[in-house]
Enzyme design. Structure first.
Site, mmCIF file in Angstrom:
data_model
loop_
_atom_site.group_PDB
_atom_site.id
_atom_site.type_symbol
_atom_site.label_atom_id
_atom_site.label_comp_id
_atom_site.label_asym_id
_atom_site.label_seq_id
_atom_site.Cartn_x
_atom_site.Cartn_y
_atom_site.Cartn_z
ATOM 1 N N CYS A 2 0.829 -1.191 0.000
ATOM 2 C CA CYS A 2 0.000 0.000 0.000
ATOM 3 C C CYS A 2 0.872 1.254 0.000
ATOM 4 O O CYS A 2 2.013 1.238 0.428
ATOM 5 C CB CYS A 2 -0.958 0.046 1.181
ATOM 6 N N ARG A 27 5.464 -1.035 -4.674
ATOM 7 C CA ARG A 27 5.078 -1.657 -3.406
ATOM 8 C C ARG A 27 3.996 -2.712 -3.599
ATOM 9 O O ARG A 27 3.750 -3.517 -2.706
ATOM 10 C CB ARG A 27 4.579 -0.579 -2.437
ATOM 11 N N TRP A 74 -3.407 -2.568 -1.441
ATOM 12 C CA TRP A 74 -3.182 -4.007 -1.609
ATOM 13 C C TRP A 74 -4.203 -4.701 -0.720
ATOM 14 O O TRP A 74 -4.189 -4.553 0.491
ATOM 15 C CB TRP A 74 -1.754 -4.347 -1.195
ATOM 16 N N ASN A 98 -2.585 2.554 5.722
ATOM 17 C CA ASN A 98 -1.766 1.353 5.558
ATOM 18 C C ASN A 98 -1.786 0.583 6.870
ATOM 19 O O ASN A 98 -1.739 1.186 7.941
ATOM 20 C CB ASN A 98 -0.309 1.711 5.235
ATOM 21 N N GLY A 99 -1.803 -0.734 6.792
ATOM 22 C CA GLY A 99 -1.767 -1.532 8.008
ATOM 23 C C GLY A 99 -3.074 -2.254 8.258
ATOM 24 O O GLY A 99 -3.897 -2.429 7.352
ATOM 25 N N GLU A 476 16.497 -19.620 -3.057
ATOM 26 C CA GLU A 476 16.280 -18.284 -3.616
ATOM 27 C C GLU A 476 15.909 -18.361 -5.101
ATOM 28 O O GLU A 476 15.040 -17.631 -5.576
ATOM 29 C CB GLU A 476 17.529 -17.430 -3.411
ATOM 30 N N LYS A 480 12.454 -16.858 -6.607
ATOM 31 C CA LYS A 480 12.398 -15.874 -7.693
ATOM 32 C C LYS A 480 11.500 -16.368 -8.826
ATOM 33 O O LYS A 480 10.705 -15.616 -9.382
ATOM 34 C CB LYS A 480 13.807 -15.609 -8.236
ATOM 35 N N GLU A 483 7.796 -16.375 -7.817
ATOM 36 C CA GLU A 483 7.293 -15.021 -7.588
ATOM 37 C C GLU A 483 6.812 -14.363 -8.870
ATOM 38 O O GLU A 483 5.756 -13.727 -8.886
ATOM 39 C CB GLU A 483 8.406 -14.138 -6.993
ATOM 40 N N HIS A 499 15.118 -38.281 -0.110
ATOM 41 C CA HIS A 499 14.207 -38.288 1.037
ATOM 42 C C HIS A 499 12.832 -37.727 0.664
ATOM 43 O O HIS A 499 12.159 -37.119 1.499
ATOM 44 C CB HIS A 499 14.819 -37.506 2.198
ATOM 45 N N LYS A 599 6.067 -5.072 -2.389
ATOM 46 C CA LYS A 599 7.496 -4.898 -2.194
ATOM 47 C C LYS A 599 7.858 -4.839 -0.716
ATOM 48 O O LYS A 599 8.825 -5.451 -0.279
ATOM 49 C CB LYS A 599 7.954 -3.620 -2.902
#
Length: 604
Positions: A2, A27, A74, A98-99, A476, A480, A483, A499, A599
């Protein structure tokens, strides 16, 4: 997540608000809106989707006024709809937020009993309705805002605008960042200083619990106890070039390409004459354990750093996901150092974990990209990674810059604890200083990776394998890829293949093996052979020596420059990033702003 902007200016606010919101698009958001006061009348415009939809609406339904607030939302409470979009309005009050307001359900029930019923599904509309109730009861706008804020529980940044008040905004910060910008007879508000960069370079950051009453003449700030306080005005220097695409198709592509320069700058900042120039307060002499705490990509950087701290310094190192750390109430023995890693410096879970550690450890150190952030301000010592503004939601240059700073910390720990002498330290620094040049060579593989990614884009599932410090790189790489391409991907330690994950292997599942020719190479190759025996499509990423040894039977290979075994994870981040980027491009997804992601995650 947001974005908030506010303007009390000399010019029409709507275009300024929209431009400021564009600078916060990185963001992540799914709706946007603005509200202004013009000739004493409060009005608003809202739209679902990208900011271009709001811009189109404003062409057909202009919004005049030189005082205004704006927001990119968001979705949390309620789907992305116009009704749920900010700003929320209740009579003479408009609010952006925001929040999360944790007690909004109780407040909503109370307000409904008083005849004030919500139109939306959001927690934010409750704030506007509560302020309206206080105004209807005879309170002035500032009094109503203060009374409203006092009733709220949770984490939030709030900005109020009022009908009939063309020279007034009220801002509040509790757990979510908010900055005040000072102009020449103008004032601005932003959840991120980046939004305000074209408008002013003079910024005041609100502290936890602050309430700010803003007019064009200036700002009056009171703390959580209601006492009037002074907050420092700082000058920000945001390189305009860092927030433009500079000819690249996407910010992510630009930020991947910037890494050699970014890393060289960070290395040069913290080293000199074959030694370290880290802050004097960073001393590992009496440290018995390091606890590293982070989320997402930063967590994987910490997992790499665990190998460095333990191998180079012989220092026990614990790595925790921030969202789990404080809830398990971990013991923190005497002699502990806690290190918090965050790109934004505002990550809610990481900040909460830091506050848990306050008073329980000998020293709190933060590794952040924003030295004015909340995490930085609440730390004993700050090590900026100096990556510059990172716009792409999927972190690239911030990740590798975090690795550089963490590796230098590990070297300092080794030197302080007598594990690394001056000659060895100079060799390690020389090896690290070579990485940016090697990274430039790795970037020349971009077109080759783009061709391979056309095949990867057709996959439903992809596995990444690595051993030692390459295991976090496998994690990572998988993060990526999922995402930004939305392909299901998982990273595994190569030795874990038998395993469970090997059950997934068939001709349709590409397996990306990250294996520099190091002391664990032969072990990794053995696991790779098990994949190929089951007809898995293996993409081997290694150096010339490794490829000469093990390329037979692979689907494809990528050659990386020879690099010091210690710092290989930094270099091998490049092919992982490029594979994700080009696969997403091949699929046609939104690379810079992937769905459902933000973000900066400023709520739990």
């Amino acid at each position: 997540m947001c974005g908030i902007v506010g303007v009390l200016g000399h010019h029409e606010a709507a275009p300024l608000l929209v431009e400021a919101l564009k600078r916060l698009e990185y963001r992540g958001y799914d709706s946007a809106g603005i509200a202004t006061v013009n000739a004493g009348r409060l009005d608003r415009r809202r739209a679902v989707g990208k900011l271009v939809n709001l811009s189109d609406l404003l062409v057909h339904e202009p919004l005049a006024g030189k005082a205004g607030i704006g927001h990119t939302r968001w979705a949390t409470h309620g789907a992305p709809t116009v009704t749920n979009a900010h700003p929320h309005r209740a009579g003479p009050v408009a609010v952006v937020h925001n929040g999360i307001i944790e007690n909004f359900r109780e407040l909503r029930t109370e307000l409904a009993a008083a005849g004030l019923v919500q139109e939306s599904e959001t927690d934010t509309e409750t704030v506007a309705l509560l302020a309206r109730r206080y105004i209807d009861g005879g309170m002035r706008p500032v009094e109503a805002a203060r009374a409203t804020i006092a009733r709220l529980e949770g984490a939030f940044a709030l900005l109020f605008l009022f009908d009939g008040e063309e020279d007034l905004m009220v801002a509040a910060r509790k757990g979510s960042p908010l900055a005040i910008g000072h102009g020449d007879g103008e004032m601005f508000v932003g959840s991120d200083a980046i939004a305000l960069a074209p408008l002013t370079d003079r910024i005041t950051y609100l502290e936890e619990g602050d309430i700010a009453v803003i007019s064009r003449a200036g700002v009056t700030i009171s703390d959580c106890e209601g006492r009037q306080v002074g907050r420092e005005v700082t000058r920000i220097a945001i390189d305009q070039a860092r927030v433009e695409k500079a000819g690249y198709k996407h910010f992510m592509a630009k930020e991947i390409a910037e890494q050699p320069i970014v890393l060289a700058d960070a290395i040069n900042h913290y080293t000199g004459d074959g030694g370290l120039t880290l802050p004097a307060g960073l001393d590992f002499t009496g440290v018995s354990r390091v606890t590293l705490v982070a989320c997402g990509t930063a967590f994987y950087a910490c997992q790499v750093a665990k190998y460095w701290f333990e191998r180079l310094a012989g220092l026990p190192c614990e790595v925790d996901i921030a969202s789990e750390f404080r809830y398990r109430e971990p013991p923190l023995p005497e002699g502990s150092m806690a290190v918090f890693v965050s790109q934004s410096g505002e990550t809610a879970d990481t900040l909460a974990a830091l506050r848990y550690c306050a008073g329980k450890v000998d020293r709190i150190v933060s590794v952040v990209n924003v030295p004015t952030s909340s995490i930085a301000r609440e730390s004993d010592l700050v090590l900026p990674i100096m990556a510059g503004v990172e716009v792409g939601v999927a972190s690239t240059k911030a990740f590798t810059a975090q690795l550089v700073v963490l590796s230098l910390m590990a070297l300092k720990a080794g030197a302080d604890r007598g594990r690394i002498d001056a000659a060895a330290l100079a060799r390690h620094i020389a090896d690290l200083s070579a990485v940016p040049g090697l990274m430039s060579q790795a970037l020349t593989r971009s077109e080759e990776i783009a061709r391979l990614s056309e095949s990867l884009a057709e996959a439903q599932d992809i596995l990444f394998l690595g051993r030692g410090a390459m295991y976090p790189l496998a994690l990572e790489g998988a993060l990526k890829l999922k995402e930004i391409s939305y392909i299901h991907a998982e990273g595994y330690a190569s030795g874990e293949l038998k395993h469970g994950p090997i059950a997934l292997i068939d001709r349709q599942v590409p397996v990306i093996v990250m294996a520099p020719h190091d002391q664990l190479f032969d072990k990794t190759v053995s696991n790779m052979q098990e994949v190929m025996a089951r007809h898995g499509m293996v993409l081997l990423i290694s150096d010339a020596t490794g490829l000469a040894t093990a390329r037979d039977g692979t689907w494809a290979t990528l050659s990386m420059p020879e690099v010091s075994e210690v710092f290989a994870p930094i270099l091998y981040a490049v092919p992982a990033q490029l594979l994700a980027y080009h696969t997403a491009v091949a699929k046609g997804t939104d690379v810079d702003q992937p769905r459902n992601l933000a973000k900066s995650v400023t709520v739990e």
